[in-house]
Design an enzyme around this catalytic site. Structure first.
Site, PDB file in Angstrom:
ATOM      1  N   SER A  27       1.868 -16.703   6.565  1.00  0.00           N
ATOM      2  CA  SER A  27       3.102 -16.835   7.350  1.00  0.00           C
ATOM      3  C   SER A  27       3.176 -18.247   7.907  1.00  0.00           C
ATOM      4  CB  SER A  27       3.076 -15.845   8.519  1.00  0.00           C
ATOM      5  OG  SER A  27       4.082 -16.174   9.462  1.00  0.00           O
ATOM      6  N   TYR A  45      -0.932 -13.022  16.603  1.00  0.00           N
ATOM      7  CA  TYR A  45      -0.441 -12.864  15.217  1.00  0.00           C
ATOM      8  C   TYR A  45      -0.734 -14.141  14.426  1.00  0.00           C
ATOM      9  CZ  TYR A  45       2.860 -12.571  11.267  1.00  0.00           C
ATOM     10  OH  TYR A  45       3.421 -12.567  10.006  1.00  0.00           O
ATOM     11  N   GLY A 100       6.599  -6.236  -0.155  1.00  0.00           N
ATOM     12  CA  GLY A 100       5.695  -5.512  -1.055  1.00  0.00           C
ATOM     13  C   GLY A 100       6.456  -4.519  -1.922  1.00  0.00           C
ATOM     14  N   GLY A 136       0.466  -2.556   1.455  1.00  0.00           N
ATOM     15  CA  GLY A 136       1.706  -2.452   2.241  1.00  0.00           C
ATOM     16  C   GLY A 136       2.947  -2.570   1.366  1.00  0.00           C
ATOM     17  N   ALA A 137       3.001  -1.712   0.326  1.00  0.00           N
ATOM     18  CA  ALA A 137       4.093  -1.860  -0.664  1.00  0.00           C
ATOM     19  C   ALA A 137       5.208  -0.835  -0.487  1.00  0.00           C
ATOM     20  CB  ALA A 137       3.515  -1.768  -2.068  1.00  0.00           C
ATOM     21  N   ASN A 138       5.171  -0.055   0.598  1.00  0.00           N
ATOM     22  CA  ASN A 138       6.251   0.935   0.730  1.00  0.00           C
ATOM     23  C   ASN A 138       7.502   0.371   1.416  1.00  0.00           C
ATOM     24  OD1 ASN A 138       3.968   2.317   2.905  1.00  0.00           O
ATOM     25  ND2 ASN A 138       5.843   1.419   3.695  1.00  0.00           N
ATOM     26  N   SER A 139       7.447  -0.896   1.817  1.00  0.00           N
ATOM     27  CA  SER A 139       8.642  -1.487   2.420  1.00  0.00           C
ATOM     28  C   SER A 139       8.625  -3.001   2.208  1.00  0.00           C
ATOM     29  CB  SER A 139       8.689  -1.173   3.922  1.00  0.00           C
ATOM     30  OG  SER A 139       7.610  -1.844   4.559  1.00  0.00           O
ATOM     31  N   GLY A 140       9.690  -3.660   2.656  1.00  0.00           N
ATOM     32  CA  GLY A 140       9.743  -5.126   2.704  1.00  0.00           C
ATOM     33  C   GLY A 140       9.427  -5.822   1.391  1.00  0.00           C
TER      34      GLY A 140
HETATM   35  N1  LIG Z   1       9.429 -10.852   6.986  1.00  0.00           N
HETATM   36  C1  LIG Z   1       9.173 -12.100   7.345  1.00  0.00           C
HETATM   37  O1  LIG Z   1      10.063 -12.876   7.726  1.00  0.00           O
HETATM   38  C2  LIG Z   1       7.764 -12.623   7.261  1.00  0.00           C
HETATM   39  C3  LIG Z   1       7.515 -13.923   7.707  1.00  0.00           C
HETATM   40  C4  LIG Z   1       6.244 -14.441   7.576  1.00  0.00           C
HETATM   41  C5  LIG Z   1       5.256 -13.686   6.986  1.00  0.00           C
HETATM   42  N2  LIG Z   1       5.498 -12.408   6.572  1.00  0.00           N
HETATM   43  C6  LIG Z   1       4.403 -11.664   5.933  1.00  0.00           C
HETATM   44  O2  LIG Z   1       4.910 -10.960   4.815  1.00  0.00           O
HETATM   45  C7  LIG Z   1       4.082  -9.830   4.549  1.00  0.00           C
HETATM   46  C8  LIG Z   1       4.946  -8.607   4.253  1.00  0.00           C
HETATM   47  O3  LIG Z   1       5.575  -8.183   5.414  1.00  0.00           O
HETATM   48  P1  LIG Z   1       7.097  -7.681   5.443  1.00  0.00           P
HETATM   49  O4  LIG Z   1       7.866  -8.725   6.108  1.00  0.00           O
HETATM   50  O5  LIG Z   1       7.512  -7.188   4.115  1.00  0.00           O
HETATM   51  O6  LIG Z   1       6.977  -6.481   6.509  1.00  0.00           O
HETATM   52  P2  LIG Z   1       7.082  -4.888   6.362  1.00  0.00           P
HETATM   53  O7  LIG Z   1       8.366  -4.507   5.719  1.00  0.00           O
HETATM   54  O8  LIG Z   1       6.799  -4.340   7.709  1.00  0.00           O
HETATM   55  O9  LIG Z   1       5.882  -4.550   5.399  1.00  0.00           O
HETATM   56  C9  LIG Z   1       4.546  -4.578   5.855  1.00  0.00           C
HETATM   57  C10 LIG Z   1       3.772  -3.487   5.173  1.00  0.00           C
HETATM   58  O10 LIG Z   1       2.439  -3.496   5.691  1.00  0.00           O
HETATM   59  C11 LIG Z   1       2.055  -2.165   5.893  1.00  0.00           C
HETATM   60  N3  LIG Z   1       0.973  -2.019   6.866  1.00  0.00           N
HETATM   61  C12 LIG Z   1       1.012  -2.311   8.190  1.00  0.00           C
HETATM   62  N4  LIG Z   1      -0.160  -1.972   8.756  1.00  0.00           N
HETATM   63  C13 LIG Z   1      -0.942  -1.462   7.779  1.00  0.00           C
HETATM   64  C14 LIG Z   1      -2.236  -0.918   7.752  1.00  0.00           C
HETATM   65  N5  LIG Z   1      -2.983  -0.788   8.853  1.00  0.00           N
HETATM   66  N6  LIG Z   1      -2.735  -0.486   6.559  1.00  0.00           N
HETATM   67  C15 LIG Z   1      -1.996  -0.563   5.427  1.00  0.00           C
HETATM   68  N7  LIG Z   1      -0.750  -1.054   5.405  1.00  0.00           N
HETATM   69  C16 LIG Z   1      -0.221  -1.494   6.561  1.00  0.00           C
HETATM   70  C17 LIG Z   1       3.333  -1.480   6.372  1.00  0.00           C
HETATM   71  O11 LIG Z   1       3.173  -0.083   6.258  1.00  0.00           O
HETATM   72  P3  LIG Z   1       4.153   0.959   7.055  1.00  0.00           P
HETATM   73  O12 LIG Z   1       5.385   1.057   6.215  1.00  0.00           O
HETATM   74  O13 LIG Z   1       3.340   2.197   7.086  1.00  0.00           O
HETATM   75  O14 LIG Z   1       4.427   0.373   8.404  1.00  0.00           O
HETATM   76  C18 LIG Z   1       4.326  -2.084   5.409  1.00  0.00           C
HETATM   77  O15 LIG Z   1       4.338  -1.393   4.181  1.00  0.00           O
HETATM   78  C19 LIG Z   1       3.153  -9.717   5.756  1.00  0.00           C
HETATM   79  O16 LIG Z   1       1.881 -10.239   5.396  1.00  0.00           O
HETATM   80  C20 LIG Z   1       3.777 -10.603   6.820  1.00  0.00           C
HETATM   81  O17 LIG Z   1       2.824 -11.168   7.697  1.00  0.00           O
HETATM   82  C21 LIG Z   1       6.746 -11.869   6.717  1.00  0.00           C
END
Ligand SMILES: NC(=O)c1ccc[n+]([C@@H]2O[C@H](COP(=O)([O-])OP(=O)(O)OC[C@H]3O[C@@H](n4cnc5c(N)ncnc54)[C@H](OP(=O)(O)O)[C@@H]3O)[C@@H](O)[C@H]2O)c1
Length: 315
Positions: free
Chosen positions: A158, A185, A34, A28-32
C-alpha cells in the site's frame, strides 16, 4: 517520475494470453481486488484457489463466479484466518496435500485502519499479525511447493507504507503505547514490503527458483475500510470513493495480476498505478522510497518475524 513500460495505457489484462494450466492462490479473494483478480484469471482459463477466512462469503463469491464462468469453473476455497497462526499452518497443509502446482501465491488479504488496538489470537497487534506475520508464515510454509513450479510470490502492499513511521518500531511492534490506526496499518504494510525485498535477496543468494514482486492497488473502491475501519475513516473514504482519485476494484486488481504473470519485471520495485499521486491511472513501475529496503531494518525484521511466528525459513 513514473514509467509504465507498457505504453500510455499501462499494463492491462489485454496483455494476457491463455492461462490454461496455471494455478493462482489468492488470499482474501472473496471481495475487492482479490475477487476481481480471481475473475480475470478465470476468464483467461486459469485455476483459482482462494484462501479466505469466511466460509459463507467465500461460498457466495464462488457462486457468483460460477454464474459468470459456468458450474465447472475451476475455483475453490480453503479456509484460512491470517490472524491465527494455527489456522495458517493448517491451511498451508491442506494446500500442500491438494495442490501440486502454484504458479503464484498472491498475498492480497488485509485489514486496515482498525480504530482501536486489538490483538490477534497469538498476541500481535491485529494489522501486523494479519497482514505481515500471517503472510510471512504462509509464504514460508508454501515456499517449496511454489519453487517446484518455478512460481512467484506477489505481495500486495500500500502507498500507506509512506504515511507512518517509515521504519519498524522494534521496541513496541504491537503498539502497547500510543496506538493509532493509521501508523499501525502503515507499519504492517511496510513490514510486508520489507519481507518481500529481504526474500528477494535471500532467493538470489541461495539461487532458489522463486520470483517475488511487490505491488499496490492505488486507491480502489473495495470493502477494505468498510470491513475494518472506524466510523470517521469510513465516512471519509465513502466520500473519496466518489472522486476521480479512486478507481474501480477491477483496475486495482491489475497490478497483482501483472506481478503474477508478466515477464521482465524488476526486483527492488513497487508496481501500481502511475497516474495522479500514483493512486489511479496506467499500471507500471511506481516510486519506491529507499527506507522501504533499508537492509539493516529488513534483516532485523526477518529475524523478529521468525522468532514471533516460530517459523524458521530454510533459506
Ligand atoms: N482499496 C484500496 O484503496 C487499497 C489501497 C492500498 C492498499 N490496499 C491493499 O489491497 C489489498 C486488498 O484489499 P481490498 O482493498 O481489496 O480490500 P477488501 O475488499 O476488504 O479485501 C480484503 C480481503 O482480505 C480478507 N481478510 C481480512 N482479514 C483476513 C484474515 N484474517 N484472514 C484471511 N483473509 C482476511 C477479507 O476477508 P473478509 O471478506 O472476510 O473481510 C477480504 O477478502 C490489501 O492488501 C490492502 O492492504 C488497498
Amino acid at each position: 517520475m513514473t514509467d509504465t513500460q507498457f505504453g500510455p495505457d499501462g499494463w492491462t489484462p489485454a496483455r494476457l494470453g491463455s492461462l490454461e494450466g496455471r494455478t493462482y492462490l489468492i488470499t482474501g479473494a472473496n471481495s475487492g481486488t482479490g475477487f476481481q483478480a480471481s475473475r480475470i484469471f478465470l476468464a483467461k482459463g486459469a485455476q483459482v484457489v482462494m484462501l479466505n477466512r469466511n466460509e459463507e462469503k467465500s461460498a457466495a463469491a464462488i457462486a457468483t463466479l460460477k454464474q459468470e464462468f459456468g458450474a465447472d469453473a475451476p475455483v475453490s476455497f480453503i479456509r484460512m484466518d491470517l490472524s491465527d497462526l494455527a489456522s495458517v499452518r493448517a491451511a498451508a497443509g491442506q494446500v500442500r496435500d491438494s495442490i501440486s502446482k502454484i504458479d503464484a501465491l498472491i498475498c492480497n488479504a488485509a485489514i486496515a485502519q482498525v480504530p482501536t488496538r486489538q490483538l490477534t489470537k497469538d498476541g500481535f497487534e491485529s494489522q501486523l499479525g494479519t497482514n505481515h506475520y500471517g503472510h510471512f508464515l504462509l509464504c514460508g510454509e508454501l515456499f517449496e511447493t511454489i519453487e517446484k513450479s518455478a512460481g512467484r510470490i506477489v505481495v500486495v502492499a500500500s502507498l500507506g507504507y509512506k504515511m507512518g513511521l517509515r521504519t519498524i518500531q522494534f521496541e513496541d511492534m504491537n503498539w502497547g503505547r500510543n496506538y493509532k490506526a493509521n501508523p499501525a496499518y502503515s507499519q504492517s504494510k511496510l513490514a510486508q514490503m520489507m519481507f518481500a525485498y529481504e526474500l528477494q535477496d535471500r532467493i538470489a543468494a541461495a539461487d532458489r527458483n522463486v520470483t517475488v514482486h511487490v505491488c499496490h492497488p492505488g486507491s480502489s473502491a473495495t470493502s477494505l475500510i468498510e470491513t475494518s475501519g472506524g466510523l470517521l475513516t469510513r465516512l471519509i473514504f465513502g466520500l473519496m470513493a466518489k472522486s476521480p482519485l479512486v478507481q474501480s476494484a477491477e483496475k486495482g486488481a491489475y497490478p497483482e495480476i501483472m506481478c503474477a504473470t508478466e515477464e521482465r519485471l524488476k526486483q527492488r520495485a513497487l508496481y501500481g498505478p502511475t497516474g495522479r499521486m500514483e493512486w489511479v491511472g496506467p499500471v507500471g513501475e511506481g516510486t519506491l522510497e529507499s527506507f522501504a529496503h533499508d537492509k539493516s531494518v529488513m534483516k532485523k525484521l526477518w529475524d523478529r518475524s521468525e522468532r514471533e511466528t516460530g517459523y524458521h525459513w530454510n533459506i
